[in-house]
Design a protein around this motif. Structure first.
Motif, PDB file in Angstrom:
ATOM      1  N   PRO A   1       0.834  -1.210   0.000  1.00  0.00           N
ATOM      2  CA  PRO A   1       0.000   0.000   0.000  1.00  0.00           C
ATOM      3  C   PRO A   1       0.869   1.260   0.000  1.00  0.00           C
ATOM      4  CG  PRO A   1      -0.771  -1.581   1.635  1.00  0.00           C
ATOM      5  CD  PRO A   1       0.555  -2.082   1.153  1.00  0.00           C
ATOM      6  N   ASP A   2       0.234   2.385  -0.242  1.00  0.00           N
ATOM      7  CA  ASP A   2       0.964   3.649  -0.307  1.00  0.00           C
ATOM      8  C   ASP A   2       1.866   3.841   0.910  1.00  0.00           C
ATOM      9  OD1 ASP A   2      -0.526   3.983  -2.560  1.00  0.00           O
ATOM     10  OD2 ASP A   2      -1.690   5.694  -1.818  1.00  0.00           O
ATOM     11  N   ALA A   3       3.072   4.341   0.668  1.00  0.00           N
ATOM     12  CA  ALA A   3       3.997   4.711   1.737  1.00  0.00           C
ATOM     13  C   ALA A   3       3.849   6.208   1.980  1.00  0.00           C
ATOM     14  CB  ALA A   3       5.427   4.357   1.355  1.00  0.00           C
ATOM     15  N   GLU A   4       3.407   6.580   3.156  1.00  0.00           N
ATOM     16  CA  GLU A   4       3.078   7.973   3.463  1.00  0.00           C
ATOM     17  C   GLU A   4       4.102   8.591   4.397  1.00  0.00           C
ATOM     18  OE1 GLU A   4      -1.783   7.431   3.245  1.00  0.00           O
ATOM     19  OE2 GLU A   4      -0.738   7.192   5.157  1.00  0.00           O
ATOM     20  N   GLY A   5       4.246   9.899   4.271  1.00  0.00           N
ATOM     21  CA  GLY A   5       5.197  10.606   5.111  1.00  0.00           C
ATOM     22  C   GLY A   5       6.635  10.258   4.784  1.00  0.00           C
TER      23      GLY A   5
ATOM     24  N   SER B   1      13.243   8.225   5.434  1.00  0.00           N
ATOM     25  CA  SER B   1      12.299   7.836   6.478  1.00  0.00           C
ATOM     26  C   SER B   1      10.890   7.721   5.904  1.00  0.00           C
ATOM     27  CB  SER B   1      12.312   8.853   7.624  1.00  0.00           C
ATOM     28  OG  SER B   1      11.877  10.133   7.181  1.00  0.00           O
ATOM     29  N   VAL B   2      10.068   6.932   6.573  1.00  0.00           N
ATOM     30  CA  VAL B   2       8.668   6.771   6.200  1.00  0.00           C
ATOM     31  C   VAL B   2       7.848   6.665   7.478  1.00  0.00           C
ATOM     32  CG1 VAL B   2       9.001   4.265   5.958  1.00  0.00           C
ATOM     33  CG2 VAL B   2       6.999   5.362   4.915  1.00  0.00           C
ATOM     34  N   LYS B   3       6.750   7.437   7.544  1.00  0.00           N
ATOM     35  CA  LYS B   3       5.910   7.445   8.740  1.00  0.00           C
ATOM     36  C   LYS B   3       4.931   6.289   8.756  1.00  0.00           C
ATOM     37  CE  LYS B   3       6.099  12.484   9.371  1.00  0.00           C
ATOM     38  NZ  LYS B   3       5.302  13.746   9.365  1.00  0.00           N
ATOM     39  N   ASN B   4       4.394   5.936   7.583  1.00  0.00           N
ATOM     40  CA  ASN B   4       3.363   4.890   7.520  1.00  0.00           C
ATOM     41  C   ASN B   4       3.538   4.083   6.236  1.00  0.00           C
ATOM     42  OD1 ASN B   4       1.061   3.369   8.084  1.00  0.00           O
ATOM     43  ND2 ASN B   4      -0.299   4.829   7.068  1.00  0.00           N
ATOM     44  N   GLY B   5       4.005   2.846   6.370  1.00  0.00           N
ATOM     45  CA  GLY B   5       4.196   2.005   5.200  1.00  0.00           C
ATOM     46  C   GLY B   5       5.621   1.476   5.125  1.00  0.00           C
ATOM     47  N   SER B   6       5.902   0.828   4.003  1.00  0.00           N
ATOM     48  CA  SER B   6       7.208   0.196   3.813  1.00  0.00           C
ATOM     49  C   SER B   6       7.864   0.668   2.525  1.00  0.00           C
ATOM     50  CB  SER B   6       7.055  -1.330   3.765  1.00  0.00           C
ATOM     51  OG  SER B   6       6.646  -1.852   5.003  1.00  0.00           O
ATOM     52  N   LEU B   7       9.180   0.845   2.608  1.00  0.00           N
ATOM     53  CA  LEU B   7       9.979   1.240   1.458  1.00  0.00           C
ATOM     54  C   LEU B   7      11.015   0.168   1.158  1.00  0.00           C
ATOM     55  CD1 LEU B   7      10.767   4.944   2.461  1.00  0.00           C
ATOM     56  CD2 LEU B   7       8.958   4.151   0.906  1.00  0.00           C
TER      57      LEU B   7
ATOM     58  N   PHE C   1      20.360  13.869  -3.971  1.00  0.00           N
ATOM     59  CA  PHE C   1      20.234  14.844  -5.061  1.00  0.00           C
ATOM     60  C   PHE C   1      18.776  15.283  -5.226  1.00  0.00           C
ATOM     61  CE2 PHE C   1      19.853  16.168  -9.498  1.00  0.00           C
ATOM     62  CZ  PHE C   1      20.929  17.022  -9.613  1.00  0.00           C
ATOM     63  N   TYR C   2      17.853  14.336  -5.168  1.00  0.00           N
ATOM     64  CA  TYR C   2      16.428  14.657  -5.231  1.00  0.00           C
ATOM     65  C   TYR C   2      15.851  14.514  -3.822  1.00  0.00           C
ATOM     66  CZ  TYR C   2      17.109  13.902 -10.237  1.00  0.00           C
ATOM     67  OH  TYR C   2      17.570  13.958 -11.534  1.00  0.00           O
ATOM     68  N   GLY C   3      15.406  15.616  -3.257  1.00  0.00           N
ATOM     69  CA  GLY C   3      14.853  15.592  -1.920  1.00  0.00           C
ATOM     70  C   GLY C   3      13.347  15.365  -1.930  1.00  0.00           C
ATOM     71  N   VAL C   4      12.846  14.794  -0.852  1.00  0.00           N
ATOM     72  CA  VAL C   4      11.404  14.594  -0.664  1.00  0.00           C
ATOM     73  C   VAL C   4      11.072  15.021   0.757  1.00  0.00           C
ATOM     74  CG1 VAL C   4       9.496  12.945  -0.641  1.00  0.00           C
ATOM     75  CG2 VAL C   4      11.403  12.612  -2.236  1.00  0.00           C
ATOM     76  N   GLU C   5       9.965  15.723   0.900  1.00  0.00           N
ATOM     77  CA  GLU C   5       9.543  16.185   2.232  1.00  0.00           C
ATOM     78  C   GLU C   5       8.101  15.760   2.477  1.00  0.00           C
ATOM     79  OE1 GLU C   5       9.699  17.781   5.957  1.00  0.00           O
ATOM     80  OE2 GLU C   5      11.388  17.720   4.549  1.00  0.00           O
ATOM     81  N   ASN C   6       7.929  14.773   3.357  1.00  0.00           N
ATOM     82  CA  ASN C   6       6.601  14.312   3.752  1.00  0.00           C
ATOM     83  C   ASN C   6       5.750  13.935   2.533  1.00  0.00           C
ATOM     84  OD1 ASN C   6       4.804  13.686   5.859  1.00  0.00           O
ATOM     85  ND2 ASN C   6       3.695  15.605   5.580  1.00  0.00           N
ATOM     86  N   GLY C   7       6.364  13.223   1.597  1.00  0.00           N
ATOM     87  CA  GLY C   7       5.669  12.828   0.371  1.00  0.00           C
ATOM     88  C   GLY C   7       5.025  11.454   0.483  1.00  0.00           C
ATOM     89  N   THR C   8       4.386  11.056  -0.601  1.00  0.00           N
ATOM     90  CA  THR C   8       3.743   9.743  -0.688  1.00  0.00           C
ATOM     91  C   THR C   8       4.279   9.001  -1.902  1.00  0.00           C
ATOM     92  OG1 THR C   8       1.701  10.517   0.375  1.00  0.00           O
ATOM     93  CG2 THR C   8       1.553   8.508  -0.938  1.00  0.00           C
ATOM     94  N   LEU C   9       4.730   7.778  -1.687  1.00  0.00           N
ATOM     95  CA  LEU C   9       5.131   6.907  -2.786  1.00  0.00           C
ATOM     96  C   LEU C   9       4.090   5.816  -2.941  1.00  0.00           C
ATOM     97  CD1 LEU C   9       9.000   6.433  -2.284  1.00  0.00           C
ATOM     98  CD2 LEU C   9       7.798   8.094  -3.710  1.00  0.00           C
TER      99      LEU C   9
END
Length: 209
Positions: A151-155, A190-196, A162-170
């Protein structure tokens, strides 16, 4: 952490770090070839031995018709032994893409069971991060890619790359996190909710958690 080192049947290019004195070492099927080459005596040998081509004396033998891959059998045994950090050599560079994907899912299985796992290939290392983070020290170069598992990885936040992400969703439907790069700065994912699923060049070494 108690270390479990598993040698699988795909190609193995030596150790990424010394094996701990108290580590539990498992040769899974054709992984026995790697332990012999490296001069390592495993604590356990298991599998259906379709890759090795013969059944070693004293091995734990399983039928070919089974639900678990040999790597999963080894992971289950390591968990039974109380291990919580798993290094799987020979788990990425084989001729069977389906087994590589199965090993990605094995990392998720480990994470779901409160353990940490790494696939260690000839040039690449892989781990799963669930509801947490990993960090890399400054001074690194090379590529690093991040994918959503399930499922979606949130936060999702990625800093120092080189490419930054801030509190995004994959999501699992679009490879937004492929082919990022270390910049020489300390990096954190880091990820707040989900798995990467995180893949990086082996030369960068192991992250901190």
């Amino acid at each position: 952490m108690k270390e479990c080192v598993i040698f699988c049947a795909a190609e193995c290019d030596g150790l990424a770090r010394p094996i701990g004195q108290d580590a539990f070492v498992i040769a899974a099927d054709g992984g026995l070839r790697h332990t012999k080459t490296l001069g390592i005596t495993p604590n356990a040998v298991l599998g259906d031995f379709d890759s090795l081509g013969y059944t070693p004396e004293g091995a734990n033998v399983f039928p070919v018709e089974k639900d678990d891959t040999d790597a999963m059998l080894a992971v289950r045994l390591g968990l039974e032994q109380g291990c919580d950090e798993f290094l799987l050599y020979g788990s990425l560079d084989g001729p069977r893409l389906d087994h590589t994907v199965a090993n990605f899912q094995t990392l998720q299985f480990l994470t779901d069971h409160g353990a940490v796992g790494y696939l260690i290939g000839k040039t690449t290392m892989v781990t799963v991060v669930k509801n947490g983070k990993i960090t890399f020290p400054a001074g690194l170069s090379g590529t690093i890619s991040v994918f959503c598992m399930g499922p979606d990885a949130e936060g999702v936040t990625e800093t120092g790359l080189f490419y930054g992400v801030e509190n995004g969703t994959l999501t699992s439907g679009f490879p937004l996190g492929v082919s990022n790069h270390f910049t020489g700065e300390a990096a954190e994912i880091s990820v707040k909710n989900g798995s990467l699923l995180v893949l990086w060049e082996r030369k960068a070494g192991f992250p901190s958690r």
